[in-house]
Write an enzyme that holds these catalytic residues in place. Structure first.
Site, PDB file in Angstrom:
ATOM      1  N   ALA A 267       0.799  -1.233   0.000  1.00 54.15           N
ATOM      2  CA  ALA A 267       0.000   0.000   0.000  1.00 54.15           C
ATOM      3  C   ALA A 267       0.828   1.278   0.000  1.00 54.15           C
ATOM      4  CB  ALA A 267      -0.984   0.034   1.167  1.00 54.15           C
ATOM      5  N   ALA A 268       2.141   1.183  -0.179  1.00 58.04           N
ATOM      6  CA  ALA A 268       2.943   2.411  -0.254  1.00 58.04           C
ATOM      7  C   ALA A 268       2.547   3.236  -1.463  1.00 58.04           C
ATOM      8  CB  ALA A 268       4.427   2.061  -0.303  1.00 58.04           C
ATOM      9  N   GLY A 269       2.378   2.583  -2.607  1.00 63.52           N
ATOM     10  CA  GLY A 269       1.948   3.302  -3.802  1.00 63.52           C
ATOM     11  C   GLY A 269       0.566   3.899  -3.644  1.00 63.52           C
ATOM     12  N   ASP A 270      -0.337   3.160  -2.997  1.00 60.04           N
ATOM     13  CA  ASP A 270      -1.686   3.676  -2.760  1.00 60.04           C
ATOM     14  C   ASP A 270      -1.659   4.871  -1.816  1.00 60.04           C
ATOM     15  OD1 ASP A 270      -2.720   1.663  -4.366  1.00 60.04           O
ATOM     16  OD2 ASP A 270      -3.066   0.313  -2.682  1.00 60.04           O
TER      17      ASP A 270
END
Length: 318
Positions: A267-270
């Site tokens: 979820a880093a990109g999210d």
């Protein structure tokens, strides 16, 4: 450093609508990612609310935006837990319908000791989010400052949402994941901001992305294919941004990341996308919106899980 704050204590300054997936993440921690045909002994297992749509909605809400979610869950415990979690973060879930037959989507995620992950998704009820739903919930798109979409729901639904937002002059952000190959020009032209990671940028452009320099070449190719503003996230190597104004120049801008010890990149990109959209909705300059998204993503990788790792506005400094 100075904190990025809303205009008044506790006040939210922009509106973001998210059209996308809602999944229950089944997260396994293991020493490393398994090889083909290999069985590994995992260390732990936990259910964590996720889905790219849900993650980006939570990130935008925690990072300062008023958020509406448009999606679909199953009539099951996973679906009820996901909706309850979104509501706890103050997200408008009136656009989240319950499918009477299909189960809530799930994602099986393996996270290794280096914080890297491998993910397999089963769409379930996400696959039943139709273009007709965009007409039903059109007011939530029309009233948003920013619409953000991904590709974990049917493509025609995403296109319908983006076209509706553009018709009403809203900012459209497309995180084109998952990617199976190049997108048609109409897709690229429908988004004000295209935000792939390095693997997605490679598949979309045909340019192998292995460095910030090659990311700039991929971004230029995507602009030639119809994209307006391209933001390629490179994990620990930062972010490359190529805007419409850079078309006649020598290249875009490379934003270096904060140095942190990553334990889980899920979820880093999210988180970056949600933070970036929250800042855009608050009328922040592009440069500040990118840095804000980066700061939020950097903090998220120091924590385990998807939505459990997403930080809050008061935790972010620039």
């Amino acid at each position: 450093m100075t904190s990025m704050k809303t205009t008044a204590a506790g006040q939210q300054t922009g509106r973001v609508t998210v059209v996308g997936s809602l999944n229950m993440d089944l997260v396994i921690r293991a020493p490393r990612l398994p090889k083909e045909g290999e069985t590994l002994v995992g260390r732990s297992f936990v259910n964590v609310p996720g889905g790219k749509g849900g993650n980006q909605a939570v990130a935008a809400a925690r990072l300062g935006a008023q958020v509406a979610m448009i999606g679909r869950v199953g009539n099951d415990d996973n679906g009820r837990q996901l909706v309850a979690g979104l509501r706890r973060d103050g997200i408008d879930c009136n656009g989240v319908a319950t499918d009477p037959t299909l189960p809530t989507g799930v994602a099986m995620i393996v996270v290794d000791d280096a914080g890297q992950n491998a993910i397999v998704i089963v769409a379930g009820s996400n696959g039943a989010l139709t273009p007709a739903a965009m007409a039903v919930y059109a007011s939530r798109i029309e009233q948003a400052d920013v619409l953000v979409c991904q590709r974990e729901v049917p493509d025609q639904t995403v296109l319908a949402a983006m076209n509706l937002a553009r018709k009403h002059g809203r900012i459209v952000v497309l995180n084109p994941a998952p990617v199976t190959g190049p997108l048609e020009r109409g897709w690229l032209e429908s988004a004000d901001f295209l935000i792939p990671n390095e693997l997605e940028a490679s598949a979309l452009s045909g340019v192998p992305v292995e460095s910030p320099e090659s990311a700039q070449r991929a971004a230029k190719k995507l602009q030639q294919d119809g994209a307006r503003n391209v933001i390629i996230t490179l994990g620990k190597r930062g972010v490359v941004v190529l805007t419409e104004g850079d078309r006649a120049g020598n290249g875009g801008k490379h934003y270096l990341p904060a140095e942190v010890e990553a334990i889980d990149t899920t979820a880093a990109g999210d988180t970056f996308v949600g933070g970036f959209c929250a800042a855009l909705a608050a009328k922040r300059p592009l440069d500040e919106a990118v840095r804000f998204g980066q700061a939020a993503a950097a903090l998220s990788v120091t924590r385990a899980g998807a939505q459990t790792s997403i930080p809050y506005l008061h935790e972010i400094t620039l």
